[in-house]
Structure formats: structure tokens, C-alpha cells
Design a protein around this motif. Structure first.
Motif: not given
Length: 359
Positions: A2-8, A32-37, A348-359
Motif C-alpha cells: 500500500s505505501r512502500p518506503t524508499v531509501f535514497v 512528497a507532494e503526491i504521496g504514495g511512498v 509527470a515524472t513522479a507518476h512514471v516512477f510510482l508506476k514502475a514500482l507498481h504503486v
């Protein structure tokens, strides 16, 4: 999940501004603005997060202790992954020795494999192996252009379906304040911004400008903004002969670069190869006119700049200089800017990122 943690791994945020630091900052501000992770960014100084506007809800700072890159990759990254137990860990180019979570890896380009003669032998040998191994060990592979996606597939054999394009975006220069630079007047100079190295072909720009000096007003100058990244004898020799109508500037503030982009007759970018070409559209975002070569990832920017040219054709570079100085594309300034800002956005880039993570 549901809400993964991403370490950068955010060590690049501590150093000089560069493309990889702007990428991490822009992407994770949008996430951070969109949320989801949930986001945990490791860097040496908490002030680095503030400098990149990452000190905001949804992002936690993780102190990084080791400054040596080998110690960071071999020891500290494994320790932090073990302690934080993230769902994903995000690296750029080279991943750590030990794997303690699923890995995201952004490889911005592999230009040193496409054009090896522009890169030192040691760099090619070391990074060719490390980039390949890192890409193959990663669960999610990201890059910043369709060109780089194709080249990663070509060199490393990674299926195209496993490589996701997370473009750079433009918000850094959209509403930025501008600070004039002494000795320069609006519309009376051309500008180039990026580090100096043979692949970027700055010497051809200087030579073309010098060949055009008799056809343009005497107060028109060329401004190169950057610093040497590799030995570049051709540029050194060309600058020595260019005279005082070519200025070299470095260590400028963001506000000063913004002013240069906005007030130049044109920004010119004659590089032989780029994995994306951020300065090209930064100039457009700032409200300026921008022209670039029509090769590699730069060709993808054609709809979002004011003109293209062959980087190997001195007459085309000279013609572009005259085109910019004469202001032939001034009426296209707003339309091209609107098109670029609509195309390259961090959300738009963040949404591609989330899709790649299947979020």
C-alpha cells in the motif's frame, strides 16, 4: 504493497549542483507532494535537504557518515538498508556491494560506451563493468530519455520493458529571480552553460563565433559558463586566440544563470552527445531562446527549442549564431516555453516512477 518506503542515497545533494542532484531533488519533492511512498534520504548534512527544498513532510533525513565512496558503497549503504529495512533503495549509476532491499537504479546515460574516444580509458573500464553489474542487479532500472533507454538495452541487454524513462523537468528556472551580471547587456550576448569537456564541443562554438564576428555588431559577446571537467586542449587553444569578446564565467549563482538565460540573444548547445541535455531546456524555462545540436537525446528536444543544427558542421553553428543575434525566433519565445513546461514536469515524472514500482 500500500505505501512502500524508499531509501535514497542522496550523497550528491551535499556537493556542487549537477544533473544527478537536481534529478533526485525534483523527483522526491514531487513524490512528497503526491504521496504514495515514505521517503528516507541519506546525505551528510541536513542543510543539504533544505538547500534542495527537500525539508518537507513525507521526507526524513538519514545522516550519512562516510565520505569515501568505496566505504559508502561497500559498508554504509548495506548498514543503512539493514537498519531502515526499506522496501526499495534508490541509487544512481552504481549500486552497493551488498543487497538488503529491492533496488531502484537511475542510469542517466552510457555515453562513454557510445563515444569511448571522449572519455579516459580508466573511466571506461571501471564504469563499464560497474554500470552493467549495477543495472543487472537492480529490480527497477530508470533513465532520463528514450535515447538512453535504447542504449542501456543495447549495451547491457536489459529488456526495454524493464527500463522506465523518468525525464528531468523544468521547475528550477520557471519563476526564479534574476540577478544581472556586470558588463553584460540584455540581448547583446550569446550564452553556453555546462562543464567543459571535448564531448560538449565548446571549441566549435567559439570558433564559429569568431568566424561570425565580422557579420555582427562589435558589442556582441559570447559567454561560456562552466568549469573544466576533462582535459580539453582544443578549447584552451581556441580561447587563447578568441580575444575579449569571449568571456568565461564560473561559480555563478542560480539567479545569475537565470538572468543569462533570460537576457541572452540565444543559448547555444553544440554537444556531440547527451543523455538528456538539461541546460538546453532550462534556458527555455527561464524565458530565453535556445538552440541545440540534433543528435542523441538532444534530438528529442527539437519540439521544445527554437532551432537545431549539426554539431559537426561549422557553417550550421555559425548560421545559428546569426539567427539568434538577429532575433528571428523572438515571436516563438512564449509558445515554445509553454510547450516545454507542459511536457517536462516533475509530477509527470513522479507518476512514471510510482508506476514502475507498481504503486
Amino acid at each position: 504493497m500500500s505505501r512502500p518506503t524508499v531509501f535514497v542515497d542522496g550523497h550528491v545533494l551535499d556537493g556542487k549542483p549537477q544533473g544527478s542532484s537536481a534529478y533526485i531533488a525534483g523527483l522526491y519533492r514531487a513524490l512528497a507532494e503526491i504521496g504514495g511512498v515514505d521517503i528516507r534520504i541519506a546525505c551528510h548534512a541536513a542543510e543539504s535537504l533544505a538547500r534542495w527544498q527537500l525539508d518537507r513532510p513525507g521526507i526524513d533525513w538519514v545522516p550519512m557518515r562516510r565520505h569515501n565512496k568505496y566505504a559508502r558503497l561497500a559498508v554504509e549503504m548495506a548498514q543503512l538498508q539493514t537498519r531502515l529495512a526499506p522496501d526499495y533503495s534508490h541509487f544512481q549509476y552504481i549500486t552497493p556491494l551488498l543487497k538488503r532491499s529491492r533496488w531502484i537504479n537511475t542510469i542517466h546515460d552510457v555515453l562513454f560506451l557510445d563515444l569511448p574516444y571522449y572519455f579516459p580509458w580508466r573511466y571506461r573500464m571501471q564504469n563499464g563493468a560497474l554500470f552493467r553489474l549495477s543495472a543487472l542487479r537492480s529490480d527497477v532500472v530508470l533513465t532520463v530519455s528514450e535515447y538512453s533507454r535504447d542504449r542501456l538495452h543495447h549495451h547491457f541487454g536489459i529488456p526495454l520493458t524493464r527500463i522506465h524513462v523518468t525525464n528531468n523537468a523544468l521547475d528550477g528556472f520557471v519563476d526564479a529571480p534574476a540577478e544581472p551580471i556586470a558588463g553584460l547587456s540584455s540581448g547583446r550576448f550569446l550564452v553556453y552553460v555546462s562543464r567543459f569537456e571535448p564531448r560538449k564541443n565548446q571549441h566549435a562554438l567559439v570558433e564559429a563565433f569568431c568566424s561570425a564576428k565580422d557579420a555582427i555588431d562589435e558589442d556582441i559577446t559570447l559567454v561560456l559558463v562552466g568549469y573544466p571537467a576533462l582535459a580539453y586542449p582544443a578549447l584552451d587553444a581556441t580561447l587563447a586566440q578568441a580575444g575579449d569578446r569571449v568571456r568565461v564565467l564560473s561559480n555563478l549563482s542560480h539567479a545569475q544563470i537565470t538572468w543569462l538565460y533570460r537576457h541572452a540573444a540565444g543559448a547555444l548547445y553544440p554537444s556531440h552527445a547527451e543523455g538528456f541535455g538539461m541546460p538546453v531546456i532550462e534556458a527555455v524555462a527561464a524565458g530565453g531562446l535556445s538552440y541545440c545540436a540534433n543528435n542523441t537525446a538532444l534530438a528529442e528536444l527539437a519540439p521544445y527549442v527554437h532551432g537545431n543544427f549539426d554539431s559537426t558542421a561549422p557553417d550550421q553553428i555559425r548560421a545559428t549564431i546569426l539567427r539568434a543575434v538577429e532575433g528571428r525566433d523572438a515571436d516563438q519565445r512564449a509558445a515554445v516555453r509553454d510547450r516545454a513546461l507542459a511536457r517536462y514536469t516533475w509530477p509527470a515524472t513522479a507518476h512514471v516512477f510510482l508506476k514502475a514500482l507498481h504503486v
